[in-house]
Design a protein around this motif. Structure first.
Motif, PDB file in Angstrom:
ATOM      1  N   UNK A   1      47.807  48.710  51.544  1.00 61.18           N
ATOM      2  CA  UNK A   1      46.581  48.331  51.994  1.00 61.18           C
ATOM      3  C   UNK A   1      45.166  49.446  51.710  1.00 61.18           C
ATOM      4  N   UNK A   2      45.937  50.684  52.120  1.00 60.16           N
ATOM      5  CA  UNK A   2      45.108  51.858  52.131  1.00 60.16           C
ATOM      6  C   UNK A   2      44.714  52.105  50.727  1.00 60.16           C
ATOM      7  N   UNK A   3      45.654  51.925  49.812  1.00 63.53           N
ATOM      8  CA  UNK A   3      45.522  52.315  48.639  1.00 63.53           C
ATOM      9  C   UNK A   3      44.628  51.347  47.904  1.00 63.53           C
ATOM     10  N   UNK A   4      44.648  50.106  48.162  1.00 64.01           N
ATOM     11  CA  UNK A   4      43.861  49.215  47.619  1.00 64.01           C
ATOM     12  C   UNK A   4      42.324  49.499  48.291  1.00 64.01           C
ATOM     13  N   UNK A   5      42.238  49.977  49.416  1.00 63.96           N
ATOM     14  CA  UNK A   5      40.691  50.104  49.625  1.00 63.96           C
ATOM     15  C   UNK A   5      40.110  51.311  48.851  1.00 63.96           C
ATOM     16  N   UNK A   6      40.821  51.924  48.399  1.00 62.12           N
ATOM     17  CA  UNK A   6      40.455  53.397  47.634  1.00 62.12           C
ATOM     18  C   UNK A   6      40.152  52.400  46.278  1.00 62.12           C
ATOM     19  N   UNK A   7      40.961  51.395  45.797  1.00 64.50           N
ATOM     20  CA  UNK A   7      40.500  50.691  44.478  1.00 64.50           C
ATOM     21  C   UNK A   7      39.441  50.003  44.501  1.00 64.50           C
ATOM     22  N   UNK A   8      38.978  49.377  45.984  1.00 65.01           N
ATOM     23  CA  UNK A   8      37.778  48.620  46.211  1.00 65.01           C
ATOM     24  C   UNK A   8      36.742  49.640  45.916  1.00 65.01           C
ATOM     25  N   UNK A   9      36.825  50.922  46.406  1.00 62.78           N
ATOM     26  CA  UNK A   9      35.722  51.840  46.541  1.00 62.78           C
ATOM     27  C   UNK A   9      35.468  52.214  45.168  1.00 62.78           C
ATOM     28  N   UNK A  10      36.434  52.384  44.094  1.00 63.23           N
ATOM     29  CA  UNK A  10      36.164  52.691  42.837  1.00 63.23           C
ATOM     30  C   UNK A  10      35.546  51.812  42.283  1.00 63.23           C
ATOM     31  N   UNK A  11      35.235  50.411  42.692  1.00 60.94           N
ATOM     32  CA  UNK A  11      34.375  49.382  41.933  1.00 60.94           C
ATOM     33  C   UNK A  11      33.046  49.927  42.086  1.00 60.94           C
ATOM     34  N   UNK A  12      32.738  50.621  43.148  1.00 58.12           N
ATOM     35  CA  UNK A  12      31.357  51.045  43.189  1.00 58.12           C
ATOM     36  C   UNK A  12      30.273  49.885  43.453  1.00 58.12           C
ATOM     37  N   UNK A  13      30.593  48.922  44.117  1.00 56.80           N
ATOM     38  CA  UNK A  13      30.091  47.750  44.489  1.00 56.80           C
ATOM     39  C   UNK A  13      30.535  46.890  45.970  1.00 56.80           C
ATOM     40  N   UNK A  14      29.544  46.745  46.555  1.00 59.30           N
ATOM     41  CA  UNK A  14      29.880  45.998  47.894  1.00 59.30           C
ATOM     42  C   UNK A  14      30.556  44.501  47.276  1.00 59.30           C
ATOM     43  N   UNK A  15      29.992  43.754  46.437  1.00 56.57           N
ATOM     44  CA  UNK A  15      30.351  42.604  45.861  1.00 56.57           C
ATOM     45  C   UNK A  15      31.637  42.821  45.118  1.00 56.57           C
ATOM     46  N   UNK A  16      31.737  43.738  44.347  1.00 57.08           N
ATOM     47  CA  UNK A  16      33.138  43.695  43.459  1.00 57.08           C
ATOM     48  C   UNK A  16      34.246  44.196  44.365  1.00 57.08           C
ATOM     49  N   UNK A  17      33.949  45.160  45.458  1.00 58.33           N
ATOM     50  CA  UNK A  17      34.777  45.560  46.539  1.00 58.33           C
ATOM     51  C   UNK A  17      35.439  44.393  47.167  1.00 58.33           C
ATOM     52  N   UNK A  18      34.541  43.453  47.922  1.00 61.32           N
ATOM     53  CA  UNK A  18      34.927  42.356  48.188  1.00 61.32           C
ATOM     54  C   UNK A  18      35.805  41.633  47.496  1.00 61.32           C
ATOM     55  N   UNK A  19      35.438  41.198  46.148  1.00 58.18           N
ATOM     56  CA  UNK A  19      36.351  40.472  45.344  1.00 58.18           C
ATOM     57  C   UNK A  19      37.679  40.990  45.045  1.00 58.18           C
ATOM     58  N   UNK A  20      37.673  42.375  44.868  1.00 63.79           N
ATOM     59  CA  UNK A  20      38.991  42.947  44.555  1.00 63.79           C
ATOM     60  C   UNK A  20      40.131  42.705  46.002  1.00 63.79           C
ATOM     61  N   UNK A  21      39.502  43.022  47.042  1.00 65.97           N
ATOM     62  CA  UNK A  21      40.537  42.686  48.244  1.00 65.97           C
ATOM     63  C   UNK A  21      40.647  41.298  48.397  1.00 65.97           C
ATOM     64  N   UNK A  22      39.741  40.483  48.226  1.00 68.20           N
ATOM     65  CA  UNK A  22      40.079  38.897  48.301  1.00 68.20           C
ATOM     66  C   UNK A  22      41.167  38.537  47.489  1.00 68.20           C
ATOM     67  N   UNK A  23      41.079  39.098  46.043  1.00 74.28           N
ATOM     68  CA  UNK A  23      42.022  38.606  45.143  1.00 74.28           C
ATOM     69  C   UNK A  23      43.447  39.188  45.473  1.00 74.28           C
ATOM     70  N   UNK A  24      43.364  40.441  45.992  1.00 72.11           N
ATOM     71  CA  UNK A  24      44.764  41.090  46.272  1.00 72.11           C
ATOM     72  C   UNK A  24      45.260  40.376  47.622  1.00 72.11           C
TER      73      UNK A  24
END
Length: 299
Positions: free
Chosen positions: A227-250
């Motif tokens: 999960x912490x690794x995926x947080x870094x993936x969400x951060x690399x999206x550089x967008x709050x909307x995209x970060x939320x989308x990444x974690x929702x799909x995961x």
């Protein structure tokens, strides 16, 4: 009315949650009051009205629940075996978690790949949170809470990633701090006396409403290795909307396996849930150790 005290050592208490199960069950019985169960001492004390309840009846209820009157040594044996299991799990899981592919931070984010990662990581989630989910007896509500927790954290890390570049040192600090928090949570669940005093307790039996969804939200933001690794993936999206989308799909990927496991868990009786929860506690501590060591190695 004649009231007597029942005070006995019990076998079968292998985790702090066992005492909550005992208190909830006995408090429902007519003629029983002042139920106090201790994990540390493996002891139960209560008062009962001799006109409607007997010592034999109390012992019969406890036996059916899987907590027979005995010498109270089971938690000592469980703790010793648990420490051994954590040592074994650390080396086994260090190897197995390398099999699951993780998207690279800063690279092109494929939602299909992220969903597949969550699907494979669902087995990991069973070990981390499966026992907690079974105790809630509402897999849909619990996983709905997890999805909300995942999405919230994705939004937060996506927003942070839009203004902050994650250096190697920052990544290391994230892993070390997250690992320490995971170990702390695991030790609290284990029943370490002074750590259990750090969190507020609910009266026994706990009558808090809406627990499955709220517990799902809380465990959804509890940092583990994947999960912490995926947080870094969400951060690399550089967008709050995209970060939320990444974690929702995961999260949706992990929920597929978690819901299947929840359906299997509902077929088990509450008598055996304590063993699943104890196993989850060992896995939580193991994951915390793995996460901390990963952070140290990054340095």
């Amino acid at each position: 009315m004649s009231t007597l005290e029942f005070r006995k050592r019990l076998d079968g208490i292998i985790c702090p949650n066992c005492t909550g199960d005992i208190a909830r069950r006995l408090t429902r019985e007519k003629g029983i009051s002042n139920v106090r169960a201790s994990y540390i001492r493996s002891e139960l004390s209560l008062n009962y009205d001799t006109e409607v309840m007997s010592e034999e009846r109390i012992e019969e209820i406890l036996l059916k629940m899987g907590y027979p009157v005995g010498k109270g040594r089971n938690n000592v044996i469980a703790d010793a075996l648990g420490i051994l299991c954590i040592a074994v799990l650390y080396f086994v899981l260090t190897y197995l978690t390398g099999i699951v592919p993780m998207p690279e931070t800063g690279g092109k984010l494929s939602l299909a790949m992220i969903f597949f990662t969550g699907l494979l990581g669902g087995v990991h989630c069973i070990g981390m949170c499966g026992g907690i989910m079974l105790t809630q007896h509402n897999a849909i509500g619990y996983n709905g809470g997890r999805l909300l927790g995942y999405t919230i954290m994705g939004i937060i890390f996506g927003a942070v990633g839009s203004v902050l570049v994650f250096s190697l040192q920052i990544k290391s600090a994230v892993f070390i701090i997250a690992g320490g928090l995971v170990i702390l949570i695991g030790l609290q669940m284990w029943g370490i006396p002074f750590l259990r005093k750090l969190r507020p307790g609910f009266p026994s039996p706990c009558r808090f409403r809406g627990t499955p969804f709220l517990i799902g939200v809380l465990t959804g933001i509890m940092p583990c290795g994947m999960l912490s690794s995926m947080w870094l993936v969400a951060a690399s999206a550089a967008s709050a909307l995209k970060g939320g989308e990444v974690m929702l799909v995961f999260g949706l990927g992990t929920c597929v396996v978690m819901l299947l496991f929840g359906g299997l868990g509902d077929a088990l009786t509450r008598k055996y849930n304590k063993y699943i929860l104890k196993g989850s506690t060992m896995l939580i501590i193991t994951m915390g150790l793995m996460l901390m060591i990963k952070g140290i190695r990054l340095l």
